[in-house]
Design a protein around this motif. Sequence first.
Motif, PDB file in Angstrom:
ATOM      1  N   LEU A 239      -0.819  10.463 -56.298  1.00 26.41           N
ATOM      2  CA  LEU A 239      -0.322  11.727 -55.775  1.00 26.41           C
ATOM      3  C   LEU A 239       1.185  11.725 -55.601  1.00 26.41           C
ATOM      4  CD1 LEU A 239      -2.837  12.353 -52.828  1.00 26.41           C
ATOM      5  CD2 LEU A 239      -3.130  12.938 -55.235  1.00 26.41           C
ATOM      6  N   LYS A 240       1.781  12.899 -55.780  1.00 29.12           N
ATOM      7  CA  LYS A 240       3.162  13.127 -55.373  1.00 29.12           C
ATOM      8  C   LYS A 240       3.084  13.923 -54.083  1.00 29.12           C
ATOM      9  CE  LYS A 240       7.639  14.924 -56.911  1.00 29.12           C
ATOM     10  NZ  LYS A 240       8.395  15.517 -58.041  1.00 29.12           N
ATOM     11  N   VAL A 241       3.727  13.437 -53.044  1.00 27.02           N
ATOM     12  CA  VAL A 241       3.603  14.037 -51.719  1.00 27.02           C
ATOM     13  C   VAL A 241       4.969  14.492 -51.211  1.00 27.02           C
ATOM     14  CG1 VAL A 241       2.814  13.684 -49.360  1.00 27.02           C
ATOM     15  CG2 VAL A 241       1.657  12.499 -51.240  1.00 27.02           C
ATOM     16  N   ASN A 242       5.015  15.710 -50.703  1.00 25.19           N
ATOM     17  CA  ASN A 242       6.248  16.278 -50.149  1.00 25.19           C
ATOM     18  C   ASN A 242       6.005  16.687 -48.706  1.00 25.19           C
ATOM     19  OD1 ASN A 242       7.722  19.126 -49.583  1.00 25.19           O
ATOM     20  ND2 ASN A 242       9.073  17.753 -50.719  1.00 25.19           N
ATOM     21  N   LEU A 243       6.945  16.361 -47.842  1.00 24.15           N
ATOM     22  CA  LEU A 243       6.792  16.641 -46.420  1.00 24.15           C
ATOM     23  C   LEU A 243       7.610  17.849 -45.979  1.00 24.15           C
ATOM     24  CD1 LEU A 243       7.075  13.014 -44.970  1.00 24.15           C
ATOM     25  CD2 LEU A 243       4.994  14.285 -45.505  1.00 24.15           C
ATOM     26  N   ASP A 244       6.959  18.759 -45.261  1.00 24.09           N
ATOM     27  CA  ASP A 244       7.689  19.834 -44.592  1.00 24.09           C
ATOM     28  C   ASP A 244       8.135  19.374 -43.211  1.00 24.09           C
ATOM     29  OD1 ASP A 244       7.311  21.452 -46.730  1.00 24.09           O
ATOM     30  OD2 ASP A 244       5.981  22.886 -45.756  1.00 24.09           O
ATOM     31  N   THR A 245       7.417  18.390 -42.668  1.00 22.07           N
ATOM     32  CA  THR A 245       7.746  17.811 -41.367  1.00 22.07           C
ATOM     33  C   THR A 245       7.734  16.290 -41.511  1.00 22.07           C
ATOM     34  OG1 THR A 245       5.413  17.832 -40.742  1.00 22.07           O
ATOM     35  CG2 THR A 245       6.737  19.722 -40.052  1.00 22.07           C
ATOM     36  N   GLY A 246       8.331  15.590 -40.559  1.00 19.92           N
ATOM     37  CA  GLY A 246       8.403  14.134 -40.662  1.00 19.92           C
ATOM     38  C   GLY A 246       7.811  13.440 -39.450  1.00 19.92           C
ATOM     39  N   ARG A 247       6.517  13.562 -39.256  1.00 22.27           N
ATOM     40  CA  ARG A 247       5.862  12.940 -38.113  1.00 22.27           C
ATOM     41  C   ARG A 247       5.475  11.490 -38.421  1.00 22.27           C
ATOM     42  NH1 ARG A 247       8.022  16.868 -35.348  1.00 22.27           N
ATOM     43  NH2 ARG A 247       7.058  18.905 -35.705  1.00 22.27           N
ATOM     44  N   LYS A 248       5.306  10.715 -37.383  1.00 21.25           N
ATOM     45  CA  LYS A 248       4.907   9.316 -37.526  1.00 21.25           C
ATOM     46  C   LYS A 248       3.572   9.215 -38.262  1.00 21.25           C
ATOM     47  CE  LYS A 248       3.749   5.173 -34.855  1.00 21.25           C
ATOM     48  NZ  LYS A 248       3.629   4.583 -33.503  1.00 21.25           N
ATOM     49  N   ASN A 249       3.529   8.367 -39.307  1.00 23.03           N
ATOM     50  CA  ASN A 249       2.301   8.106 -40.088  1.00 23.03           C
ATOM     51  C   ASN A 249       1.689   9.380 -40.678  1.00 23.03           C
ATOM     52  OD1 ASN A 249       0.994   5.435 -37.929  1.00 23.03           O
ATOM     53  ND2 ASN A 249       2.697   5.446 -39.356  1.00 23.03           N
TER      54      ASN A 249
END
Length: 311
Positions: A239-249
């Motif tokens: 998978l290619k994963v993109n984050l809108d937020t940066g939460r722990k784990n």
Amino acid sequence: MNRKGKKPVSGKAKSGPETKKGAMFRVKEETTLMEFLMAQMPGKSRNKIKLLLSRKQVIVDGTPISQFNHLLLPNQQIDISKGKQETYKAVKQARELSIVYEDAELIVIEKPAGLLSIGTDKEKRATAYSLLSDYVKQQDPENKLFVVHRLDRETSGLMMFAKNDEIKFHLQELWANTVIERNYIAVVEGYVKDDEGVITSYLVEGKTFVMHSSQNPKAGKKAITNFTTLQRKRGYSLLKVNLDTGRKNQIRVHMQDIGHSIVGDRKYGATGSPIKRLGLHAQQLSFSHPLSGKKLFFESKIPEEFMRIFK
């Protein structure tokens, strides 16, 4: 450790270090290991140095050495581990730390899996922060380094550090506006049915430091993860994963939420470890420079062990 096209990051040589905290030295001329250690550690007797050698606490270029007459060559690095059975793997992994970009305000590195981002109560020296801090202080003892964001110990890939407090504050406080793209590559268990998708939940940390996911907005902090399925093979998905937020784990929890835990991640439901590490890599980082406003883009190669599964 190496700097792509530039000088390596290394620890600053110290005189008379406290070995219980660990130390690093750089060899300047050909000599034997015992002669070198006696010169660098004048407060230690020959017998105490022999004890360090017998306990394999003396590490030459990543390899524990016990022979007192071992020949040293210029530019070799000597690490004195803080304990009898310190993990030599961490020292070797630290050598793989590469600076991919540096200017007067910040540094972008590629962190290997297994290396801590910052220190813990149990480990202070074998961290990306400590190694880079030593590096910038070699240039000027007054130089400082500041953590902007972190990667889990077992996650590899691109990380950014600031060289002054103002830049750190700017990057952290304006993170959403500064970071253009932050993409990961993940190897997960099973075939992910959807070609793409969005996972949204609220994350809260439990008493055992494990993150839990909820659909209750009052239960934790909102986390949004976007993914695209790149490949499916041998019972695994890439998978290619993109984050809108940066939460722990965040990625690890969300992959467990959809029933496709990241390989090697027993903390969040994985049943196996086909690549002998956590299958998560921070591959792409793009952001606007905090001073110039220039858009910078960095891309790291997908780890070979990830791709072997899909050949």
